[in-house]
Every structure is written in C-alpha cells, then in structure tokens.
Design a protein around this motif. Sequence first.
Motif, PDB file in Angstrom:
ATOM      1  N   GLU A 196       0.490  -1.274  -0.665  1.00  0.00           N
ATOM      2  CA  GLU A 196      -0.393  -0.266   0.181  1.00  0.00           C
ATOM      3  C   GLU A 196       0.819   0.936  -0.112  1.00  0.00           C
ATOM      4  OE1 GLU A 196      -3.859  -1.953   2.169  1.00  0.00           O
ATOM      5  OE2 GLU A 196      -2.430  -0.779   3.232  1.00  0.00           O
ATOM      6  N   ALA A 197       1.537   1.572   1.108  1.00  0.00           N
ATOM      7  CA  ALA A 197       3.020   2.514   0.426  1.00  0.00           C
ATOM      8  C   ALA A 197       3.725   2.843  -0.515  1.00  0.00           C
ATOM      9  CB  ALA A 197       3.736   1.890   2.010  1.00  0.00           C
ATOM     10  N   ARG A 198       3.635   1.613  -1.549  1.00  0.00           N
ATOM     11  CA  ARG A 198       4.489   1.564  -2.556  1.00  0.00           C
ATOM     12  C   ARG A 198       3.576   2.421  -3.289  1.00  0.00           C
ATOM     13  NH1 ARG A 198       6.569  -3.398  -5.449  1.00  0.00           N
ATOM     14  NH2 ARG A 198       6.771  -2.698  -6.650  1.00  0.00           N
ATOM     15  N   ALA A 199       2.378   1.544  -2.996  1.00  0.00           N
ATOM     16  CA  ALA A 199       1.517   2.115  -4.658  1.00  0.00           C
ATOM     17  C   ALA A 199       0.817   3.527  -3.983  1.00  0.00           C
ATOM     18  CB  ALA A 199       0.073   1.665  -4.238  1.00  0.00           C
ATOM     19  N   MET A 200       0.908   3.800  -2.531  1.00  0.00           N
ATOM     20  CA  MET A 200       1.002   5.402  -2.180  1.00  0.00           C
ATOM     21  C   MET A 200       2.239   6.912  -2.689  1.00  0.00           C
ATOM     22  SD  MET A 200      -0.720   5.349   1.747  1.00  0.00           S
ATOM     23  CE  MET A 200      -0.011   7.355   2.219  1.00  0.00           C
ATOM     24  N   GLY A 201       3.136   5.630  -2.548  1.00  0.00           N
ATOM     25  CA  GLY A 201       4.173   6.765  -3.209  1.00  0.00           C
ATOM     26  C   GLY A 201       4.497   6.247  -5.101  1.00  0.00           C
ATOM     27  N   LYS A 202       3.651   6.080  -5.714  1.00  0.00           N
ATOM     28  CA  LYS A 202       3.809   6.228  -7.011  1.00  0.00           C
ATOM     29  C   LYS A 202       2.816   6.839  -7.160  1.00  0.00           C
ATOM     30  CE  LYS A 202       5.262   1.230  -8.003  1.00  0.00           C
ATOM     31  NZ  LYS A 202       4.546   0.282  -9.407  1.00  0.00           N
ATOM     32  N   ALA A 207       1.724  12.401  -9.016  1.00  0.00           N
ATOM     33  CA  ALA A 207       0.824  13.377  -9.010  1.00  0.00           C
ATOM     34  C   ALA A 207       1.883  14.336  -9.226  1.00  0.00           C
ATOM     35  CB  ALA A 207      -0.132  13.357  -7.436  1.00  0.00           C
ATOM     36  N   SER A 208       3.178  14.076  -8.788  1.00  0.00           N
ATOM     37  CA  SER A 208       3.866  15.363  -8.922  1.00  0.00           C
ATOM     38  C   SER A 208       4.741  15.661  -9.994  1.00  0.00           C
ATOM     39  CB  SER A 208       4.930  15.270  -8.242  1.00  0.00           C
ATOM     40  OG  SER A 208       6.401  13.872  -8.718  1.00  0.00           O
TER      41      SER A 208
END
Length: 235
Positions: A196-202, A207-208
């Motif tokens: 989940e953290a990896r997905a959030m990072g991606k 977004a950036s």
Amino acid sequence: MSKQTVLGRVTQLAKANINALLDQAEDPQKMLDQLIRDYSGNITEAEEAVAATIGNLRLMEQDHQEDVEAAKEWGGKALAASRKADELRSGGQAAEADRFDHLAKVALGRQLQSEKEARTAEPTIAAQTEVVSKLRTGLDQMKAKLGELRAKRDELVARAKSAQAQNTMMDAVKNIDVLDPTSELSRFEDKVRREEARAMGKQELAASSLDAQFEQLDALGDSAEIEARLAALKG
C-alpha cells in the motif's frame, strides 16, 4: 461350601470398602471391571449356596411338621385303643382289653418318639432360619454393592473421557501457543502495508510529475502572453 463359609464370604464382600480399594489400585477402571466380574461370580455362587441352604431348611421344616402330625396321630390312636380296652374290660373281656391296652402303650411310645424328634429338630430349624436370614441380607447387600461398583465404574469412565478430551484440547492450545498463526497474519499485514505504501508513493510521484507538466504549460502560456503584449506595444 459350608453355610459358615458362605456366610463369611458374603459378609466380607458386602462390607468391602470400594473407595479404599480404588485408592490402592494402579488402574482403578481395570480394578473396578475385575471387581464387578468377581462380585457377579460370587453373587451367583452365593445364590446357589443360599438356595441349597433354604432347600435344606424347607426339608427340615417338612420333617418337623410330619413329626408333629405323627405325634398327634399316634396320640389319637392311643386314645382310641385305651377306650376300646376300657369298653372290653367293662364287658368282661379282660384278655382282649389287655391287648388293646398294649396297643395304646405302643401308640403312646410312637407318639413320644415323634414328639422327641420334633423337639430335637426345632433348635436346628431356628438356627438354620437365622442363617438363611443373614444370607439373604448379605446377598441384598452384595447386589447393592454391585450396583455401587457399576455406578463407580461408569462415573470413572465418564471422568476419564472428560479428562482425555480436556488434555487433547490443552495440547491443541499448547501447539497454537508454540506456532501462533496470528504471527503469520501480522507478517502478511506488514507485507500488505508495504505494498500500500509503494502504491501511495507511486501515486504521489505521478501526481508530482503531472503538476510539473501543468506548471510548464502555465509557464508557456505566460510566455505567449508576454510576447503578445510586447507585440501590441510595438504596434
């Protein structure tokens, strides 16, 4: 087997302390099973002996009754012979009267013998009656003890099964404690969280990058506006 031996065994078995026997046993259930077999066999043996004792008592009672009736019968014959002798003597037949008096004496002798036999049998009959009563009581106690043994055996078997089930459950709980499945769940949860953290990072990265593109577009728009305004000033 004599009645004394039967009475002794019946009394001993009837007074047996089951709890004391169980306390001394290495395997109480096996001992109870053996006691039940022994008691059942002893009860059968004792019943046969008691039946024989009762049979002998009934024979003695019959013989005694026959002696009592014989004494009464011989008494009646003696009375009849004596009256006949008196009648003959009154009629002047002395010799014939003496013969009937002799018959009366013989009948009285038989009556006396029957009475003696009846009196002699009475103490034996009384003693045998008491023995039979004690044997009956002992048998009743043995049968009650057998019922107690069976109840104890059933209770012990039920308790053993319950203890076995509890031990099985505790062993299962112990195994669960050693190999706690929740630890596996925790590790799986950590893995899910990392994914989940990896997905959030991606997502953040994407977004950036998109924001940067829009910023570039905005910058191009501003540059075009500046050029347009400059052209207007010059014109």
